[in-house]
Design an enzyme around this catalytic site. Structure first.
Site, PDB file in Angstrom:
ATOM      1  N   HIS A  33       0.921  -1.192  -0.033  1.00  0.00           N
ATOM      2  CA  HIS A  33      -0.069  -0.237  -0.147  1.00  0.00           C
ATOM      3  C   HIS A  33       0.875   1.075  -0.078  1.00  0.00           C
ATOM      4  CE1 HIS A  33      -3.178  -2.824   2.135  1.00  0.00           C
ATOM      5  NE2 HIS A  33      -3.354  -2.407   0.723  1.00  0.00           N
ATOM      6  N   PHE A 191       4.553  -1.991   5.146  1.00  0.00           N
ATOM      7  CA  PHE A 191       4.609  -3.449   5.652  1.00  0.00           C
ATOM      8  C   PHE A 191       3.517  -4.321   5.312  1.00  0.00           C
ATOM      9  CE2 PHE A 191       5.375  -0.326   9.268  1.00  0.00           C
ATOM     10  CZ  PHE A 191       6.833   0.047   9.107  1.00  0.00           C
ATOM     11  N   HIS A 192       2.851  -4.371   4.273  1.00  0.00           N
ATOM     12  CA  HIS A 192       1.894  -5.182   3.747  1.00  0.00           C
ATOM     13  C   HIS A 192       2.308  -5.785   2.489  1.00  0.00           C
ATOM     14  CE1 HIS A 192      -0.986  -2.419   5.919  1.00  0.00           C
ATOM     15  NE2 HIS A 192      -0.440  -2.972   6.789  1.00  0.00           N
ATOM     16  N   ILE A 193       3.418  -6.322   2.216  1.00  0.00           N
ATOM     17  CA  ILE A 193       4.015  -6.874   0.927  1.00  0.00           C
ATOM     18  C   ILE A 193       3.157  -8.309   0.862  1.00  0.00           C
ATOM     19  CG2 ILE A 193       5.835  -8.433  -0.186  1.00  0.00           C
ATOM     20  CD1 ILE A 193       7.504  -6.017   0.792  1.00  0.00           C
TER      21      ILE A 193
END
Ligand code: FAD
Length: 256
Positions: A33, A191-193
């Protein structure tokens, strides 16, 4: 012999890793994101009481209506805990994030040694649909910055690097072109890979796992984590990752 691996032959060969199966999708389709933030120098009454205060206080999802994106494709979040003392407690941020993100990056192994970190190229905002909507999000942040309610909690407002605290002195007078350059330089991830072992139809060359999470072309190997998501959800990713794990645990349990 080099240790066995999955993924595109050429990339593995460069990393000194041998082959089990040539899956072009491994490591591709990396999504997150894209996010930037407006910094607030908080007035004392608006500062968190200490490090145990809730960090993210209010989130607003909205639909930009731009670039063909869907409902609730954007998110704003306000945070006021960035450290435990002094200046850090005076920091607040209102972040704007593209939550329906189209840009795709890549993860590559560069060594057969599992201790060596892979190379990650996020390429955030490389898809123009994301850039256009984050630009619009920042223009909304500029509008918010002028609202009396923000003046009530903040002595100063500026755009800058989200976690380092750098302030770049960008304001609402910048052109779209200048703003785009700034966004490409300042944008960070959430931190949403996800997405580097995407689930899909077996005949699709971009697919890594089938609908049972089985790695295409490899017997007895499944991937059951956030990497199988074909797209990044329009939400933080933890709950979806937990749901994937619980759902597959139940299904695998049933099949034994
Ligand atoms: C700093 C940070 C903050 C976040 N905040 C939020 C949030 O507020 N809300 C939200 O919804 N999401 C949040 N996320 C995202 C969320 O945590 C992830 O999407 C989710 O944890 C992904 O789950 P996963 O099972 O795919 O991977 P992980 O949770 O990373 O699990 C992988 C596991 O594998 C283990 N492992 C790795 N290598 C090996 C090995 N060789 N052998 C054995 N075990 C191994 C790791 O130790 C780890 O436990 C955050 C992520 C980060 C990094």
């Amino acid at each position: 012999p080099p240790p066995p691996g999955l993924g595109p032959w050429a990339a593995r060969a460069g990393a000194g890793v041998g082959g089990v199966v040539d899956l072009a999708g491994v490591g591709r389709n990396l999504r997150d994101h894209p996010t930037v933030g407006m910094h607030l120098k908080l007035r004392p009454a608006a500062r968190a009481g200490g490090p145990h205060a809730r960090r993210t206080n209010c989130c607003v999802r909205y639909s930009s209506g731009l670039a063909g994106a869907g409902q609730n494709g954007m998110l704003m979040a306000s945070c006021n805990v960035f450290g435990i003392e002094g200046e850090a407690l005076a920091r607040g941020v209102i972040a704007a994030s593209v939550f329906q993100a189209f840009s795709q990056g890549e993860l590559r192994i560069v060594s057969p040694d599992p201790e060596v970190e892979p190379v990650i190229e996020e390429r955030m905002l490389s898809d123009r649909r994301d850039l256009v909507r984050l630009r619009d999000g920042v223009r909304r942040l500029f509008a918010l910055a002028g609202h009396p309610a923000i003046g009530g909690i903040a002595e100063e407002v500026s755009l800058g690097d989200l976690y380092g605290g750098r302030r770049d002195g960008i304001d609402g007078s910048v052109s779209d072109e200048e703003l785009d350059q700034w966004l490409l330089a300042a944008c960070i991830d959430c931190f949403h890979i996800v997405g580097t072992c995407r689930m899909g139809a077996v005949e699709d060359p971009a697919t890594v796992v089938d609908s049972e999470c089985r790695v295409v072309g490899v017997d007895g190997l499944r991937v059951i984590d956030a990497s199988i998501m074909p797209e990044v959800p329009r939400a933080n990713t933890h709950l979806t990752a937990v749901m994937i794990g619980e759902h597959m645990a139940e299904r695998l349990n049933c099949s034994f």
